[in-house]
Design a protein around this motif. Structure first.
Motif, PDB file in Angstrom:
ATOM      1  N   ASP A  73     -19.109  11.643 -60.315  1.00 36.52           N
ATOM      2  CA  ASP A  73     -18.186  12.786 -60.315  1.00 36.52           C
ATOM      3  C   ASP A  73     -18.199  13.565 -58.998  1.00 36.52           C
ATOM      4  N   GLY A 115     -16.056  16.847 -59.009  1.00 35.20           N
ATOM      5  CA  GLY A 115     -16.771  17.985 -59.596  1.00 35.20           C
ATOM      6  C   GLY A 115     -17.633  18.680 -58.565  1.00 35.20           C
ATOM      7  N   LYS A 170     -17.402  22.545 -56.977  1.00 43.93           N
ATOM      8  CA  LYS A 170     -18.601  23.382 -56.894  1.00 43.93           C
ATOM      9  C   LYS A 170     -18.773  23.930 -55.480  1.00 43.93           C
ATOM     10  N   LYS A 178     -23.507  13.227 -59.165  1.00 38.03           N
ATOM     11  CA  LYS A 178     -24.070  12.636 -60.377  1.00 38.03           C
ATOM     12  C   LYS A 178     -22.965  12.172 -61.319  1.00 38.03           C
ATOM     13  N   SER A 179     -23.371  11.413 -62.316  1.00 39.96           N
ATOM     14  CA  SER A 179     -22.490  11.056 -63.406  1.00 39.96           C
ATOM     15  C   SER A 179     -22.357  12.291 -64.301  1.00 39.96           C
ATOM     16  N   LYS A 180     -21.116  12.638 -64.668  1.00 33.68           N
ATOM     17  CA  LYS A 180     -20.912  13.856 -65.461  1.00 33.68           C
ATOM     18  C   LYS A 180     -19.579  13.768 -66.193  1.00 33.68           C
ATOM     19  N   ASN A 181     -19.522  14.316 -67.380  1.00 29.81           N
ATOM     20  CA  ASN A 181     -18.284  14.377 -68.169  1.00 29.81           C
ATOM     21  C   ASN A 181     -17.613  13.017 -68.336  1.00 29.81           C
TER      22      ASN A 181
END
Length: 171
Positions: free
Chosen positions: A161, A164, A168, A153-156
Motif C-alpha cells: 500500500d 496509503g 500519510k 506495508k500490506s494494508k487494507n
C-alpha cells in the motif's frame, strides 16, 4: 516487515503490478507499467537480436485522486545502502519535470534481502544526488531510510500500500 513471507518469491515489479491491479479493482487509482519500446532484428522469421529502442522514462505512471502519478521502482540486494547509481539521470529529470508540472513523483526502494520497501521522495533524492555530484556519498545508508522514510506495508487488502504512505506523508 513490509511484505508477507507468502509474497517473498514475487519480483518487486510484479508485486507493484499486482498492487496496482488491486488499486484499480477497488477504484482507488489507475496506475500502469510503462512498456519499454524494443527494436527487434529479424533474419527472415527468426529473431536474431533485440534491444531497447530508446531510454524508457520511468516504470509506472497513472492517476490517483485526480493527480498524475509517476514513479520508478528500484531494488537493491545491498543490506546497508542504496547505490545512487541505480537512478539514471534521465529518470530523475523526468520525475522532476513531472513533479514541477503538478504531478506526484517518487521512487519506491526495495531492500530485497531485508524484504522491506520504502518511499524515497524526489526532494530527498535530489539532495542525495546533489551531494554525490559534489564528491559526497554515492549511496544512501539503509539506516537513513529507517529514520527518514516511510516503510510501505500490506494494508487494507492491498499487497504493497504505497498510496496509503503517500497520503500519510501529505498530512
Amino acid at each position: 516487515m513490509a511484505v508477507s513471507y507468502a509474497n517473498r518469491g514475487m519480483s518487486f515489479e510484479h508485486l507493484i503490478e499486482r498492487t496496482n491491479q488491486q488499486y484499480f479493482m477497488k477504484g482507488i487509482a489507475t496506475i500502469q507499467k510503462v512498456a519499454t519500446p524494443w527494436k527487434v532484428i529479424r533474419k527472415g522469421k527468426q529473431i536474431v537480436s533485440a534491444f531497447p529502442e530508446k531510454k524508457s522514462t520511468v516504470d509506472f505512471i497513472g492517476i490517483y485522486n485526480g493527480r498524475a502519478i509517476a514513479f520508478d521502482a528500484k531494488s537493491t540486494r545491498e543490506r546497508t545502502r542504496f547505490p545512487l547509481s541505480n537512478i539514471e539521470d534521465h529518470q530523475f529529470k523526468f520525475l522532476k519535470r513531472w513533479q514541477d508540472n503538478g504531478g506526484i513523483s517518487f521512487i519506491l526502494v526495495e531492500f530485497a534481502k531485508k524484504n522491506e520497501v520504502y518511499i524515497l521522495s524526489l526532494s530527498e533524492l535530489e539532495k542525495w544526488l546533489r551531494k554525490a555530484n559534489e564528491g559526497g556519498r554515492k549511496s544512501v545508508p539503509y539506516e537513513w531510510f529507517i529514520m527518514n522514510c516511510e516503510l510501505v506495508k500490506s494494508k487494507n487488502g492491498i499487497l504493497l500500500d504505497y498510496l496509503g504512505v503517500i497520503e500519510k506523508c501529505k498530512s
